[in-house]
Design a protein around this motif. Structure first.
Motif, PDB file in Angstrom:
ATOM      1  N   LEU B 359       0.851  -1.189   0.000  1.00 27.22           N
ATOM      2  CA  LEU B 359       0.000   0.000   0.000  1.00 27.22           C
ATOM      3  C   LEU B 359       0.886   1.237   0.000  1.00 27.22           C
ATOM      4  O   LEU B 359       1.645   1.464   0.951  1.00 27.22           O
ATOM      5  CB  LEU B 359      -0.919   0.000   1.237  1.00 27.22           C
ATOM      6  CG  LEU B 359      -1.766   1.257   1.432  1.00 27.22           C
ATOM      7  CD1 LEU B 359      -2.832   1.369   0.352  1.00 27.22           C
ATOM      8  CD2 LEU B 359      -2.441   1.257   2.796  1.00 27.22           C
ATOM      9  N   TRP B 360       0.789   1.996  -1.062  1.00 23.89           N
ATOM     10  CA  TRP B 360       1.382   3.336  -1.117  1.00 23.89           C
ATOM     11  C   TRP B 360       2.856   3.325  -0.727  1.00 23.89           C
ATOM     12  O   TRP B 360       3.292   4.093   0.134  1.00 23.89           O
ATOM     13  CB  TRP B 360       0.608   4.235  -0.164  1.00 23.89           C
ATOM     14  CG  TRP B 360       0.572   5.670  -0.549  1.00 23.89           C
ATOM     15  CD1 TRP B 360       1.133   6.279  -1.621  1.00 23.89           C
ATOM     16  CD2 TRP B 360      -0.086   6.715   0.178  1.00 23.89           C
ATOM     17  NE1 TRP B 360       0.860   7.613  -1.625  1.00 23.89           N
ATOM     18  CE2 TRP B 360       0.122   7.909  -0.526  1.00 23.89           C
ATOM     19  CE3 TRP B 360      -0.834   6.759   1.346  1.00 23.89           C
ATOM     20  CZ2 TRP B 360      -0.402   9.129  -0.100  1.00 23.89           C
ATOM     21  CZ3 TRP B 360      -1.344   7.964   1.770  1.00 23.89           C
ATOM     22  CH2 TRP B 360      -1.130   9.129   1.057  1.00 23.89           C
ATOM     23  N   GLU B 362       4.544   1.035   0.870  1.00 31.09           N
ATOM     24  CA  GLU B 362       4.917   0.260   2.060  1.00 31.09           C
ATOM     25  C   GLU B 362       4.444  -1.184   1.904  1.00 31.09           C
ATOM     26  O   GLU B 362       3.434  -1.446   1.244  1.00 31.09           O
ATOM     27  CB  GLU B 362       4.265   0.852   3.315  1.00 31.09           C
ATOM     28  CG  GLU B 362       4.696   2.268   3.621  1.00 31.09           C
ATOM     29  CD  GLU B 362       6.162   2.387   3.955  1.00 31.09           C
ATOM     30  OE1 GLU B 362       6.710   1.427   4.528  1.00 31.09           O
ATOM     31  OE2 GLU B 362       6.775   3.409   3.605  1.00 31.09           O
ATOM     32  N   PHE B 368      -2.684  -3.777   6.153  1.00 33.93           N
ATOM     33  CA  PHE B 368      -2.882  -2.413   6.641  1.00 33.93           C
ATOM     34  C   PHE B 368      -4.352  -2.241   7.028  1.00 33.93           C
ATOM     35  O   PHE B 368      -5.238  -2.578   6.241  1.00 33.93           O
ATOM     36  CB  PHE B 368      -2.554  -1.399   5.535  1.00 33.93           C
ATOM     37  CG  PHE B 368      -1.143  -1.483   5.056  1.00 33.93           C
ATOM     38  CD1 PHE B 368      -0.146  -0.745   5.664  1.00 33.93           C
ATOM     39  CD2 PHE B 368      -0.800  -2.311   3.999  1.00 33.93           C
ATOM     40  CE1 PHE B 368       1.163  -0.823   5.232  1.00 33.93           C
ATOM     41  CE2 PHE B 368       0.506  -2.400   3.550  1.00 33.93           C
ATOM     42  CZ  PHE B 368       1.486  -1.655   4.172  1.00 33.93           C
ATOM     43  N   TYR B 370      -6.027   0.421   7.254  1.00 29.74           N
ATOM     44  CA  TYR B 370      -6.709   1.468   6.488  1.00 29.74           C
ATOM     45  C   TYR B 370      -6.621   1.208   4.987  1.00 29.74           C
ATOM     46  O   TYR B 370      -6.850   2.106   4.193  1.00 29.74           O
ATOM     47  CB  TYR B 370      -6.112   2.835   6.834  1.00 29.74           C
ATOM     48  CG  TYR B 370      -4.603   2.880   6.827  1.00 29.74           C
ATOM     49  CD1 TYR B 370      -3.895   3.169   5.671  1.00 29.74           C
ATOM     50  CD2 TYR B 370      -3.883   2.605   7.982  1.00 29.74           C
ATOM     51  CE1 TYR B 370      -2.516   3.199   5.660  1.00 29.74           C
ATOM     52  CE2 TYR B 370      -2.489   2.628   7.977  1.00 29.74           C
ATOM     53  CZ  TYR B 370      -1.823   2.930   6.819  1.00 29.74           C
ATOM     54  OH  TYR B 370      -0.454   2.956   6.809  1.00 29.74           O
ATOM     55  N   LEU B 374      -8.359   3.671   1.825  1.00 27.06           N
ATOM     56  CA  LEU B 374      -7.584   4.333   0.777  1.00 27.06           C
ATOM     57  C   LEU B 374      -7.885   3.731  -0.589  1.00 27.06           C
ATOM     58  O   LEU B 374      -7.938   4.439  -1.586  1.00 27.06           O
ATOM     59  CB  LEU B 374      -6.092   4.230   1.090  1.00 27.06           C
ATOM     60  CG  LEU B 374      -5.619   5.082   2.264  1.00 27.06           C
ATOM     61  CD1 LEU B 374      -4.130   4.919   2.497  1.00 27.06           C
ATOM     62  CD2 LEU B 374      -5.920   6.548   2.027  1.00 27.06           C
ATOM     63  N   TRP B 378      -9.092   5.899  -3.818  1.00 28.65           N
ATOM     64  CA  TRP B 378      -8.357   6.020  -5.082  1.00 28.65           C
ATOM     65  C   TRP B 378      -9.050   5.326  -6.244  1.00 28.65           C
ATOM     66  O   TRP B 378      -8.754   5.611  -7.393  1.00 28.65           O
ATOM     67  CB  TRP B 378      -6.948   5.434  -4.928  1.00 28.65           C
ATOM     68  CG  TRP B 378      -6.079   6.211  -4.008  1.00 28.65           C
ATOM     69  CD1 TRP B 378      -6.030   7.567  -3.878  1.00 28.65           C
ATOM     70  CD2 TRP B 378      -5.127   5.693  -3.071  1.00 28.65           C
ATOM     71  NE1 TRP B 378      -5.120   7.920  -2.919  1.00 28.65           N
ATOM     72  CE2 TRP B 378      -4.538   6.795  -2.409  1.00 28.65           C
ATOM     73  CE3 TRP B 378      -4.697   4.417  -2.738  1.00 28.65           C
ATOM     74  CZ2 TRP B 378      -3.554   6.656  -1.431  1.00 28.65           C
ATOM     75  CZ3 TRP B 378      -3.718   4.279  -1.764  1.00 28.65           C
ATOM     76  CH2 TRP B 378      -3.159   5.386  -1.129  1.00 28.65           C
ATOM     77  N   TYR B 496       0.271   3.031  -5.832  1.00 34.74           N
ATOM     78  CA  TYR B 496      -0.612   3.078  -4.665  1.00 34.74           C
ATOM     79  C   TYR B 496      -1.089   1.684  -4.235  1.00 34.74           C
ATOM     80  O   TYR B 496      -1.080   1.369  -3.061  1.00 34.74           O
ATOM     81  CB  TYR B 496      -1.817   3.964  -4.968  1.00 34.74           C
ATOM     82  CG  TYR B 496      -1.432   5.412  -5.150  1.00 34.74           C
ATOM     83  CD1 TYR B 496      -1.493   6.296  -4.083  1.00 34.74           C
ATOM     84  CD2 TYR B 496      -0.986   5.894  -6.367  1.00 34.74           C
ATOM     85  CE1 TYR B 496      -1.120   7.613  -4.225  1.00 34.74           C
ATOM     86  CE2 TYR B 496      -0.611   7.223  -6.519  1.00 34.74           C
ATOM     87  CZ  TYR B 496      -0.680   8.077  -5.450  1.00 34.74           C
ATOM     88  OH  TYR B 496      -0.303   9.385  -5.590  1.00 34.74           O
TER      89      TYR B 496
END
Lengths: 538, 802
Positions: B359-360, B362, B368, B370, B374, B378, B496
């Motif tokens: 994610l983004w 990471e 994750f 969240y 996200l 997106w 992302y």
């Protein structure tokens, strides 16, 4: 509400703020962060009257970027009272942080009323984001205080409309530029409010404007002079931190990405730098996060009522985020610290909704009016206490970030220096941490700066201790003194190449042969050159 | 609804179908379809549910239905059937059947489009009752052009199915709160059963039903003066055409007045106070004088054999019983419930323990929390997000009925996101696909509000609608990798999210067409392949470690988006990252899921768009920088060690050609250190050391200092720099006997006994009584290796410290 009640609430908030900022200040954060040490050295120079700078540039420390001096002057005052210690560095921030909470309470009371002011002040008092920076000796902590003071002065000006009020506002506003670069966003946030205020009152107030601007110019004149005469120094840091954005192929993509990271840092993914945050942890706790979202919703929905205040909340939340958007290490809670006030105020508005709903909900729900916000505040306090003092404060990663090992290492070397002649490599000797810690300890540490370090100096010689990580120097020591005693090793840049060796005073050579002198000079020069090269960027 | 009113929804549903079917035709089979499709066929053919029990059977069975029309090979005896391995069975079913794979896939996907259409119909009906006719059409418009639903309604997966039946379940439950009739409770129970049979996410739907019934139970009874949900919306500027508004409200359910003024209640006030059916909520919908009016559930309390139940409780029991009965029948009666439970415990059966969520920028082993927030942010078109946020500002909570209706809209949205918080398998926004219809449903409030606003509001609204549709059409037919403008569109989406948000094996038909047109000589591919690419007629080689860290010129590389972003190339190469997204630029992208790379190191190609020019220095440096830490952390990673040695050797040759002899020597020493068994490296070393010109030395520095420097390097096992320092020392003092001794030792350790012997003999020539050299020569004679023979451990030798 009576005056007694008001004072009582203010005292409660102030005590809460002081507790969160002073509790275990000796232990958390542990160690000494290199930037704190650097600032401490500069503040010490100011305290001793060696320099009275408009901006801190290449001076006492190794770090060579210009920094605003207000924090250093305040720290110098604390040093004068309590001496140049790590505790004094952090006490400066803790006092500033606590004062910010009090000022913030007063600002909120004037703009949104006592109940919301209490909630906002209490939230700021326990907010981990603000607490963290209130306990580190970095100048960013001044920004929220100065935003509060500027708003307080603005309110006084709007209410009294006297020349003195205008002058005080001009001075306060101008002094803010001596705090931190992030304060540059304040005029941007303030301008629409001033325009709106003037437009609504339909009054030009030329005299007041003239006095305010005059006071502002007088206060900022030295800074403007500095910026004009030394632009390369003044703007270096700003240009440096914005470099990734300026050099990016697709700036809009970087900006868009950074903006999202900064907007989400409060709720989803926060600062990844362990020095300032539990890595990637959102800056707000879940309760404050939800309260903030509710508050933001309410502010946007009711923006037509009391527009200047609501607009002000939004502006002072969004605009101070900008430095974090355009700089490196996104998202940086430190560069966006100016937004913490509006964030807490908006969260307080969110909590206040519950109060109002409870008050409207009839007898059955009236108890929620007080109980829910009180419970929320207590939970916030508990969550933030746990996150800061237990999770972050006891974390190994934080100990590394605050170079706890360097503090221990210094203490060990300083103890050795009580009994022996201790010679250090420049990397250790010139390290800001060692230099600052030694301000208090005054240990007689010496630098290996020539071949004399390797020979006996005279009758009052003691055992010689070398603290060095340069392999060449260590090879020279081994060659000259094969019967040395190794006291320990230390790591530099992750490699365990540093050695602490002792040579008995009886074995010290009176002089070196020409070849030995040539070789030791070669390695000493190489070490000093390497050190200068390595620390050039500091 | 009149016939004329059917036109707009029908057109929108046709557009939805058209977009889905026409784009579906060009998509190759995706990840889960291999197992789902074949399993579904076995369910309807044999009524045996042994395959793929980690997903309930309904949607798969639906997909299998059209395949019954084909005369396919028997299930019994196929590979994977006996041992219940759905992947083996699925691949065999698709590739070794009586009909071509593409036909099976296309036919199986058709019912999925049908499910998508059904969801559109339910959504329209609900929106129409909530907001009125035109807002209902608006919601359907949003749905018809919603790229995520369009993407997933074309694949044999369970996500759209559970979304469809969740909408139906909650719609019927909402109808129950309006009508209070047992009919809606019964239908709701059936729909819930279907949701549960679609995907295990249906459990969230069941919990939602329970939660909503609980809300009904604890909430007070509706006020007799309650109005339509839409009545609570802020009216904004008063309409300039009140007559028309009134007329339209009567016709289309868009009223700003209390409802009972336009649609008089059918019952007496005293009756209304006691009844759930107290108010006909939706204007324009005539409260039916239903024969079910006397049904037992009607009213706040239900009397049953002398016991008095609150209606929501009774309805809940009825719904639960029906849903469970349906599950029991649908998952293989009489063991349906047991099968369901067993399957539920195997949800993560396909989970790869080495997998990491992305994610983004990471990666995380545990996912994750969240992620889905996200992902939705997106992947949802920006206008839809704007409509949704605007709708939130239109909520008025001052009447209980309105609160209840908004609860029905927003609670499911929140619940599926809340479920996402606990879902560690962060593999795609599809896992919260059931939240999307509710987001769109809420947007209907905006359409209704805008109807009463000034023209410029309507103009902005229309512009947003155009942006919305254009955004979806712009990515046609690649709906899967859709990303909105916040993420920079599909171009930037890979930064992302990854996995089924971007690449799911859907673009291999397009890849085949591309390769047929481009005709590259060598193709190497690393991409997610549900079935082997040979079955598409794509001739290729698999990418190896060498290609990833040190790609070759003249080869066409095809890398899947997920692999480009993955933490590991594959399980075979732990810790290897592509890093191509940061380092290189693709020459072409196929459907934003397959990236085509061609490299050239020739400076003439610097501005050639058909290849990506990499300067040679960078080309070598990239490979060495990637591999060095890998070899350091995983000494047993032999392939990495071999490739790193090869890179050093190649760079040594290149540097030697450029006259950079010192650097060449360092590289070749590194190559030998990594792999001393390769004769080529040894020959290269001998050639380099022979041709090495005089090294630059500082005349002010005595030989002893160079000797001591060599020793410092030697202690750190840096043989290359030690060698150079010794050579410098000997240049300053050719008779430095210790330097000859140590140089011989370095040669010996590198596996060159003849060179070592020569150096030690020189020691004796300078100082015939030099004992260490004598010892080393004696030891060398006892070992008696020949120069050129493999000597991986080097020659044991004695050195002399300065």
């Amino acid at each position: 509400m009576t005056a007694v009640c008001r004072v009582f609430l203010l005292v409660v908030v102030a005590l809460l703020a002081a507790f969160f900022r002073l509790h275990q200040l000796d232990r958390i954060p542990p160690g000494l962060f290199i930037d704190e040490a650097q600032d401490g050295l500069d503040a010490r120079a100011i305290q001793r009257g060696q320099r009275l700078p408009v901006m801190i540039d290449i001076g006492e420390g190794v770090k060579g970027r210009s920094r605003e001096p207000m924090f250093h002057y305040l720290m110098a005052g604390v040093f004068a009272a309590f001496g140049p210690t790590v505790r004094s560095i952090r006490l400066t921030s803790a006092v500033i942080g606590s004062a910010t909470v009090v000022v913030f309470f007063l600002v909120c009371e004037r703009f949104v009323g006592l109940r919301t002011a209490f909630l906002a002040g209490a939230l700021l008092a326990v907010c981990r984001w603000h607490v963290t920076f209130s306990r580190i000796g970095l100048r960013a902590i001044l920004v929220p205080l100065w935003i509060g003071l500027t708003l307080l002065a603005l309110h006084a000006l709007a209410r009294r409309r006297t020349g003195w009020a205008a002058i005080v506002f001009g001075i306060t506003f101008g002094l803010g530029f001596y705090t931190y670069y992030a304060y540059w966003t304040v005029p941007v946030a303030l301008a629409p409010l001033l325009v709106l205020g003037i437009w609504r009152t339909r009054a030009a107030h030329a005299r007041l404007a003239g006095l305010g601007v005059g006071a502002f110019l007088v206060v900022t004149a030295p800074l403007i002079g500095y910026a004009v005469t030394k632009p390369a120094y003044y703007f270096t840091r700003v240009l440096e931190v914005t470099e990734p954005l300026r050099l990016a192929e697709d700036r809009s993509a970087v900006l868009r990405d950074n903006l999202q990271k900064v907007l989400f840092m409060m709720h989803l993914r926060g600062d990844w730098v362990e020095t300032y945050n539990i890595a990637y942890r959102p800056l707000l706790d879940p309760i404050m996060g939800v309260a903030f979202l509710v508050g933001l919703f309410v502010v946007l929905k009711t923006i037509r009522d009391d527009t200047p205040v609501k607009l002000g909340m939004l502006l002072f939340w969004l605009v101070p985020l900008f430095p974090a958007v355009v700089s490196t290490e996104v998202p940086s809670g430190m560069r966006a610290l100016g937004a913490v006030l509006a964030t807490c105020l908006i969260a307080a508005v969110g909590l206040n909704v519950v109060t109002e709903l409870g008050a409207q909900g009839g007898q059955r729900w009236r108890w929620t009016a007080g109980a829910v916000p009180a419970l929320a505040l207590m939970s916030c306090g508990a969550l933030n206490y746990r996150a800061y003092f237990i999770e972050w404060g006891r974390s190994e990663a934080v100990a590394r970030a605050y170079t706890v090992d360097v503090v221990r290492f210094f203490a060990y070397c300083a103890d050795l220096a009580d009994r022996h002649d201790v010679y250090m490599s420049p990397y250790v000797y010139h390290s800001p941490n060692v230099r600052f810690l030694n301000l208090d300890r005054q240990a007689p540490l010496r630098l290996i700066d020539g071949d004399t370090a390797f020979t006996a100096a005279g009758a009052d010689d003691r055992d010689r201790v070398f603290v060095c990580e340069a392999p060449g120097i260590n090879a020279v020591i081994e060659k000259l003194y094969p019967e040395h005693e190794t006291l320990g090793n230390y790591a530099v840049y992750g490699a365990h190449s540093g050695r602490i060796v002792r040579i008995a005073k009886q074995r010290l050579l009176a002089s070196l042969t020409a070849e030995q002198r040539q070789e030791s000079a070669y390695w000493v020069n190489k070490m000093l050159t390497d050190f200068r090269e390595r620390t050039r960027k500091w | 609804m009149t016939r004329g009113q059917l036109l707009a929804p029908a057109l929108l549903l046709m557009a939805f179908c058209g977009l889905a079917v026409s784009s579906m035709y060009g998509d190759s089979i995706t990840g889960d379809e291999v197992a789902h499709l074949a399993s579904g066929y076995t369910y309807v053919e044999t009524r045996d549910f042994r395959l793929n029990t980690q997903h309930p059977p309904l949607i798969k069975a639906l997909a299998g239905l059209p395949l019954l029309l084909l005369n396919l090979k028997p299930v019994e005896g196929s590979p994977g059937w006996d041992n219940a391995d759905e992947w083996t069975y699925g691949r065999d079913f698709l590739l070794n059947n009586t009909r071509p794979q593409w036909l099976l896939v296309f036919l199986a996907r058709l019912p999925m489009v049908g499910v998508g259409v059904l969801m559109g119909i339910f959504l329209f009906l609900w929106a129409k009752r909530l907001w009125g006719y035109w807002p209902g059409v608006f919601v359907l418009f949003l749905y018809a052009f919603e790229p995520n639903t369009l993407a997933h309604t074309r694949f044999v997966t369970t996500d759209v199915g559970v979304s469809c039946f969740t909408v139906l379940t909650l719609y019927l439950l909402w109808r129950f709160t309006r009508s209070g009739t047992g009919r809606h409770a019964v239908l709701c129970g059936g729909a819930l059963g279907l949701a549960l049979l679609s995907k295990y996410t249906g459990v969230v739907t069941a919990m939602l039903v329970a939660a909503l019934l609980l809300v009904l139970l604890v909430s007070r009874q509706p006020s007799p003066n309650a109005r339509n949900l839409s009545d609570g919306l802020p009216s904004g500027r008063p309409s300039r055409r009140p007559q028309k508004d009134a007329a339209s409200s009567g016709r289309a359910g868009n009223t700003l007045k209390p409802n009972h003024t336009t649609a008089p209640p059918e019952e007496a006030p005293s009756r209304r106070i006691r009844s759930w059916h107290s108010v006909p909520y939706v204007t324009g919908i005539e409260p039916s004088p239903s024969p079910l009016a006397a049904e037992p559930l009607r009213g706040w309390h239900v009397r049953l054999t002398g016991w008095c139940f609150p209606a929501p409780l009774a309805a809940g029991l009825l719904i639960a019983l029906l849903a469970l009965a349906l599950v029991s029948v649908g998952f293989g009666f009489p063991k349906g419930l047991a099968n369901y439970y067993r399957g539920f415990t195997k949800i993560y059966a396909d989970f790869n323990p080495k997998w990491e969520a992305f994610l983004w920028g990471e990666y995380s082993k545990t996912g994750f929390r969240y992620y889905y927030v996200l992902a939705e942010l997106w992947k949802t078109p920006l206008p839809a997000l704007l409509f949704f946020c605007s709708a939130l500002f239109l909520i008025r909570l001052d009447e209980q009925e309105r609160r209840l209706d908004w609860t029905f809209v927003l609670l499911p949205f929140a619940a599926f996101h809340a479920a996402g918080v606990f879902n560690h398998a962060n593999i795609g926004v599809r896992h919260i696909l059931p939240a999307f219809p509710f987001l769109l449903l809420a947007c209907g409030a905006v359409a209704q509000w805008v109807a009463a606003q000034r023209p410029w509001h309507k103009a902005v609204f229309a512009l947003l609608c155009v942006w919305y549709a254009a955004g979806t059409l712009r990515v046609y037919p690649h709906f899967l990798p859709y990303f909105n403008e916040l993420a920079g569109g599909p171009e930037q989406g890979i930064s992302y999210l990854d996995d089924s948000n971007v690449e799911w094996g859907q673009d291999f038909y397009r890849l085949k067409r591309y390769l047929e047109a481009a005709k590259p000589p060598t193709v190497r591919i690393e991409a997610f392949q549900p079935i082997r690419l040979e079955h598409y007629g794509i001739a290729h080689e698999r990418m190896r470690l060498r290609d990833v860290v040190w790609p070759e010129a003249g080869v066409t590389y095809i890398a899947g988006a997920s692999y480009l972003q993955r933490n590991s190339l594959s399980n075979e190469y732990p810790g290897v990252r592509f890093q191509w997204l940061q380092r290189y630029r693709p020459v072409h992208k196929i459907g934003w899921s397959l990236y085509v790379y061609r490299f050239s190191m020739d400076p003439a190609d610097e501005h050639n768009p058909a290849v990506f020019f990499v300067p040679k220095a960078k080309w070598y440096a990239d490979a060495i920088e990637t591999l060095t830490p890998l070899v350091g952390s995983q000494p047993e990673f032999h392939e990495a060690r071999r490739v790193l040695a090869e890179a050093h050797s190649a760079r040594a040759s290149w540097r030697a050609e450029r006259g950079e002899w010192e650097a060449a020597l360092l590289d070749v020493v590194d190559a030998i250190n990594l792999n001393a068994t390769v004769p080529r490296y040894r020959a290269q070393f001998r050639a380099t050391i022979t041709r090495l010109p005089a090294l630059p030395v500082d005349d002010a520095v005595p030989a002893a200092v160079y000797f001591s420097e060599a020793e410092v390097h030697f202690r750190s096992h840096d043989r290359g720099p030690a060698l150079l320092a010794l050579l410098r020392c000997l240049q300053r003092n050719p008779n430095h006997v210790e330097a000859h001794l140590n140089l011989g030792t370095v040669f010996g350790q590198l596996g060159f006994p003849r060179l070592a012997r020569s150096e030690w003999q020189r020691c004796l020539a300078i100082n015939p009584g030099f004992v260490p050299a004598q010892r080393n020569l004696a030891r060398l004679a006892s070992v008696a290796p020949r120069d050129g023979a493999p000597a991986p451990a080097g020659v044991p030798a004695e050195t002399r410290a300065p």
